[in-house]
Design a protein around this motif. Structure first.
Motif, short mmCIF file in Angstrom:
data_model
loop_
_atom_site.label_atom_id
_atom_site.label_comp_id
_atom_site.label_asym_id
_atom_site.label_seq_id
_atom_site.Cartn_x
_atom_site.Cartn_y
_atom_site.Cartn_z
N THR A 1 38.04 33.05 38.50
CA THR A 1 38.16 32.24 37.29
C THR A 1 36.94 32.34 36.38
OG1 THR A 1 37.29 30.40 38.56
CG2 THR A 1 39.68 30.55 38.35
N VAL A 2 36.05 33.29 36.68
CA VAL A 2 34.91 33.50 35.80
C VAL A 2 34.99 34.92 35.26
CG1 VAL A 2 32.39 33.76 35.70
CG2 VAL A 2 33.39 31.86 36.97
N TRP A 3 34.71 35.08 33.98
CA TRP A 3 34.78 36.41 33.39
C TRP A 3 33.64 37.26 33.94
CZ3 TRP A 3 38.99 36.93 30.04
CH2 TRP A 3 39.23 38.26 29.66
N CYS A 4 33.93 38.06 34.95
CA CYS A 4 32.87 38.68 35.72
C CYS A 4 32.71 40.17 35.46
CB CYS A 4 33.14 38.46 37.21
SG CYS A 4 34.75 39.08 37.70
N SER A 5 33.65 40.77 34.76
CA SER A 5 33.54 42.21 34.49
C SER A 5 34.65 42.56 33.52
CB SER A 5 33.68 43.01 35.79
OG SER A 5 34.92 43.68 35.83
N GLU A 6 34.64 43.79 33.01
CA GLU A 6 35.72 44.20 32.12
C GLU A 6 37.06 44.15 32.86
OE1 GLU A 6 32.94 47.21 30.56
OE2 GLU A 6 32.41 45.08 30.57
N ARG A 7 36.99 44.35 34.18
CA ARG A 7 38.23 44.37 34.96
C ARG A 7 38.47 43.04 35.66
NH1 ARG A 7 37.54 49.41 38.68
NH2 ARG A 7 39.42 48.50 39.58
N HIS A 8 37.88 42.00 35.09
CA HIS A 8 38.00 40.68 35.70
C HIS A 8 39.44 40.30 36.02
CE1 HIS A 8 38.10 36.34 35.99
NE2 HIS A 8 38.75 36.26 34.83
N LEU A 9 40.35 40.67 35.12
CA LEU A 9 41.75 40.24 35.32
C LEU A 9 42.38 40.87 36.55
CD1 LEU A 9 42.92 40.16 31.62
CD2 LEU A 9 42.41 38.24 33.13
N GLU A 10 41.78 41.95 37.06
CA GLU A 10 42.33 42.58 38.27
C GLU A 10 41.84 41.88 39.52
OE1 GLU A 10 41.45 46.80 38.36
OE2 GLU A 10 41.52 46.78 36.17
N MET A 11 40.95 40.90 39.36
CA MET A 11 40.35 40.30 40.54
C MET A 11 41.27 39.22 41.10
SD MET A 11 36.44 39.11 41.01
CE MET A 11 35.93 38.27 42.50
N THR A 12 42.28 39.66 41.78
CA THR A 12 43.27 38.75 42.34
C THR A 12 43.51 39.09 43.80
OG1 THR A 12 45.04 40.25 41.71
CG2 THR A 12 44.50 38.50 40.16
N GLY A 13 44.14 38.18 44.52
CA GLY A 13 44.46 38.41 45.92
C GLY A 13 45.71 37.63 46.28
N LYS A 14 46.12 37.76 47.53
CA LYS A 14 47.39 37.17 47.95
C LYS A 14 47.16 36.29 49.17
CE LYS A 14 50.50 39.95 49.51
NZ LYS A 14 51.45 41.06 49.61
N LEU A 15 47.70 35.08 49.10
CA LEU A 15 47.66 34.18 50.25
C LEU A 15 49.05 34.13 50.85
CD1 LEU A 15 46.01 31.83 51.79
CD2 LEU A 15 47.36 30.33 50.34
N VAL A 16 49.14 34.50 52.10
CA VAL A 16 50.44 34.47 52.78
C VAL A 16 50.47 33.27 53.71
CG1 VAL A 16 52.04 35.72 54.26
CG2 VAL A 16 50.55 36.98 52.69
N VAL A 17 51.41 32.37 53.47
CA VAL A 17 51.54 31.19 54.34
C VAL A 17 52.77 31.38 55.20
CG1 VAL A 17 51.68 28.68 54.42
CG2 VAL A 17 50.50 29.79 52.52
N GLN A 18 52.59 31.36 56.50
CA GLN A 18 53.71 31.61 57.41
C GLN A 18 54.28 30.33 57.97
OE1 GLN A 18 51.62 34.18 60.03
NE2 GLN A 18 52.45 36.04 59.13
#
Ligand code: SF4
Ligand code: SF4
Ligand SMILES: [Cu+2]
Ligand SMILES: [Cu+2]
Lengths: 492, 147, 128
Positions: free
Chosen positions: C111-128
């Protein structure tokens, strides 16, 4: 500035006769206050736990620093324990108090050479029962390298990488690791503290600037030393080692190469060693056969001044392109920074200073005195000023960044620890609005020291007082110009 | 025509003589662009008593701007500007520095706010010259006495 | 006198090996007892979130430890469960706790503008 009293008795020694000189015309330069008069301090200095206890404590600190800089890798330096401790705390302490007040007090507690000491002596604290040959090859350091040149080069080369060292934890790890390793390896081959004397990158400026320091270790009474035929302070006895820094404690006059290891307090059977407080700068006037003024120390003074200018431009100035050069965004940029830095420190500053010295000789009207003598002699006026420049620079480091220390003390490895409850202390610049004033005061204060010692040095360079006075005018101009330049850089 | 040139010239000379400074109490607006690791413009010149408005734009990552001596802080993200308004009532040269960790050189990201007249600098420089001249005078007097 | 040497050696061992053991021992203990997931934050060009997929069981509180080992600030947001850590400064770590009460795959992001590719900084939470 000091009174010269021709009626003063002249010392019988072959060295140039000493007149009574006063700092700023007030404080007798021969005044000494011996701290060993206090029983507790005397006992401490004579105990074998001193300085070992401090060294062990710093070994512990540097262990943490090494781990933190290794784990920190390429992450941000401002939240790294190692970076902050070394470049914010240690460096600033060195420049603020350790060197200007206590000379080589850092070398007293430095952990880098402890492993080599331990190896050579085969004991950590005790002295062997019977004299045993030390381990290691114990070679003599080559005579032609017994000066500051190698350290000058090594220190300058280290500063090439300051754009990495002060911001990349791993770079600091490599630097500290190599110093510790080098200290050990050199100790395997060469005798005693050869590494400290002639190689350690931080040794040179400590040696140079400790001539200004307000503390010294010296013999108390010449007569007792003369009568003591077996110089145990040099060869060692069952109480301690012979001077590890290869000095003759019964003779030396200058702080430069005394590592304050305190061995001579232990080895002297007559308690003839003193830990003196003294007027600032007393050693700047020393020029004996054994400890003569030299170009190596002159260049050290130039280099320190040059580095301060370059560091200011690169780190505390507002110019982004210089930062890009220093942090090596492009190779040509980085190389031109190195080239500029080197030429500026090694050639430009000495060149300008030489011009002023030439003017000084011209003004003095004395044609006999060699220009080299003028140049080397007056170079020592740059020592107080150089210290002032670094004190001023250090204000610019500690005031804005000091608050990081609270964070890293609580969370040294960026693991989210909170040892002292200060891990979330926010970045808080302290008194940075007064930074220009602090820097201005520091510059003016040390300028006065430089000028005062300048007049005293002039009298040693030129035989006639009238010549000395005329010859000093261009040097006064140079010192004023340098001070003005730094005032302008820091606040203009 | 000639008159106009002359007028412009005169105005120029006058401006230089006055330190190219507009009269105090004006309003200054600066659009400061922040990128790793510099501000553009990196020197902001104002006079004592001026109103200063700063709009901080970021060109790459989140940056901040903290003004020494005025203890003011503002933050900008790319596409999300920050703004700061204050009266420059303290003279001197003040550093403004980045306040958001923006990269390895973040602690060295610096700009200068010059609130003129730069009295601290002039004071210390004058002191230096007075000291230097004083020492010179003492030396000269001594010489005469000794001669 | 022999004793003095032994004490000195002991202190030296404490200062070196002892320090190492204490540092790593304490951290091991902490990780074993205080967190369920350790997440490393770096800008996309320097490695992105690591791991990029986190798998947790449903209904149990998750103690998430986020370490920013980068040179810029990052933030952490997990909108599905209303988790937001506004700013994690470079070289610091934070712990945040939440309880995933729904199963499925959810996005978390910087949630912080950390680089030009900031928007790619995502991940996935899998809840089983
Ligand atoms: S010279 Fe260097 S290694 Fe030797 S004691 Fe001093 S700082 Fe340490
Ligand atoms: S003179 Fe030698 S033995 Fe004495 S403190 Fe200095 S370095 Fe150590
Ligand atoms: Cu920034
Ligand atoms: Cu991010």
């Amino acid at each position: 500035m000091s009174e010269s009293s021709p009626t003063q008795e002249q010392a019988a020694a072959p060295e140039p006769a000493k007149e009574k000189e006063r700092l700023f015309g007030l404080l007798d330069l021969d005044a000494r206050f011996d701290l060993t008069r206090f029983r507790l301090i005397r006992a401490l200095l004579k105990s074998r736990w001193m300085p070992l206890a401090l060294i062990l404590f710093n070994t512990f600190m540097f262990m943490i620093i090494l781990v933190a800089t290794l784990l920190g890798g390429f992450s941000a330096g401002n939240y790294n324990f190692g970076i902050m401790l070394v470049w914010i705390l240690w460096w600033v302490l060195l420049m603020f108090v350790l060197v200007p007040v206590f000379a080589r007090a850092w070398c007293l507690m430095c952990p880098f050479p402890i492993f080599s000491d331990w190896f050579q002596r085969r004991r950590l604290i005790n002295i062997g029962e019977e004299p045993k040959k030390p381990w290691g090859l114990n070679r003599r350091w080559p005579k032609w390298l017994k000066n500051m040149w190698l350290m000058n080069v090594l220190f300058l080369v280290t500063t090439f990488f300051s754009g990495f060292l002060t911001v990349r934890p791993f770079a600091t790890f490599v630097l500290l690791g190599s110093v510790i390793l080098a200290a050990f390896i050199v100790g395997l081959v060469y005798e005693k503290r050869s590494f400290c004397l002639y190689l350690c990158p931080v040794s040179g400026f400590q040696g140079l600037y400790s001539q200004f320091a307000a503390a010294e270790i010296r013999r108390k009474d010449d007569a007792i030393c003369k009568a003591h035929k077996k110089k145990t302070c040099f060869i060692g006895n069952e109480q301690g080692h012979g001077c590890p820094w290869l000095l003759m404690p019964f003779k030396f006059e200058k702080n430069t190469y005394c590592g304050m290891c305190l061995e001579c307090f232990k080895t002297c059977p007559h308690d003839n060693m003193a830990f003196n407080l003294r007027p600032f700068g007393a050693d700047l006037l020393v020029d004996t056969k054994l400890e003569s003024k030299g170009l190596d120390e002159a260049w050290k003074a130039f280099i320190m001044l040059g580095i301060a200018v370059v560091f200011y431009l690169g780190f505390q100035g507002p110019w982004g392109f210089m930062k890009d050069m220093i942090r090596g965004t492009t190779l040509p940029g980085f190389l031109s920074y190195i080239a500029f830095h080197t030429v500026f420190c090694l050639a430009v500053i000495p060149g300008v200073f030489l011009a002023f010295c030439w003017l000084s000789k011209l003004a003095s009207g004395n044609r006999e005195v060699p220009l080299k003598k003028v140049f080397t002699g007056f170079a020592y006026t740059l020592i107080p000023l150089g210290l002032g420049v670094w004190v001023a620079f250090s204000f610019g480091i500690i005031l804005p960044n000091g608050s990081y220390l609270l964070h890293i003390a609580s969370d040294p490895f960026s693991w989210g620890w909170n040892l002292f409850g200060t891990a979330n202390f926010p970045w808080t610049p302290v008194l940075t609005g007064y930074l220009p004033h602090l820097q201005g005061i520091a510059m003016l204060l040390f300028y006065l020291f430089s000028v005062d010692y300048g007049t005293k040095l002039a009298r040693r360079i030129y035989p006639e007082p009238a010549q000395a006075k005329r010859g000093f005018v261009p040097i006064l101009a140079a010192l004023t110009a340098v001070t003005f330049l730094f005032l302008w850089l820091y606040m203009g | 025509m000639n008159r106009a040139v002359l007028q412009v010239l005169l105005a120029g000379v006058a401006a230089v003589a006055l330190g190219a400074a507009p009269p105090a109490g004006e309003e200054h607006f600066f659009e400061v662009r922040a990128r790793k690791f510099e501000y553009e413009p990196h020197v902001l010149r104002v006079n004592r008593g001026d109103r200063v408005r700063i709009r901080l734009l970021s060109e790459d990552v989140a940056h901040g701007l903290y003004v020494d001596g005025y203890d003011l802080n503002v933050v900008a993200n790319p596409g999300e500007d920050g703004s700061l308004t204050f009266t420059a009532d303290r003279t001197g040269r003040f550093i403004f520095r980045c306040s958001v960790t923006c990269g390895e050189f973040h602690p060295y990201m610096i700009g200068h706010l010059k609130v003129e007249p730069n009295t601290p600098f002039f004071t210390y420089a004058a002191l230096l010259l007075v000291l230097g001249a004083g020492i010179l005078a003492i030396t000269a007097v001594r010489r005469r006495r000794e001669a | 006198m022999k004793q003095r040497e032994t004490i000195a050696l002991g202190l030296m061992a404490l200062a070196t090996v002892g320090t190492l053991a204490a540092i790593f021992g304490y951290e091991r203990y902490r990780r074993a007892t205080q967190f369920d997931v350790v997440l490393i934050a770096r800008a996309p060009e320097y490695g992105n979130w690591d791991p990029r997929t986190i798998t947790v069981p449903r209904g149990q509180p998750v103690r998430l430890h986020i370490r920013n080992i980068d040179t810029v600030s990052h933030g952490f947001g997990l909108p599905a469960f209303d988790v937001a850590v506004r700013e994690i400064e470079a070289g610091t770590a934070t712990t945040t706790t939440f309880t995933p009460d729904r199963a499925g795959e959810f996005l978390f992001l910087c949630t912080v503008w950390c680089s030009e590719r900031h928007l790619e900084m995502t991940g996935k939470l899998v809840v089983q």
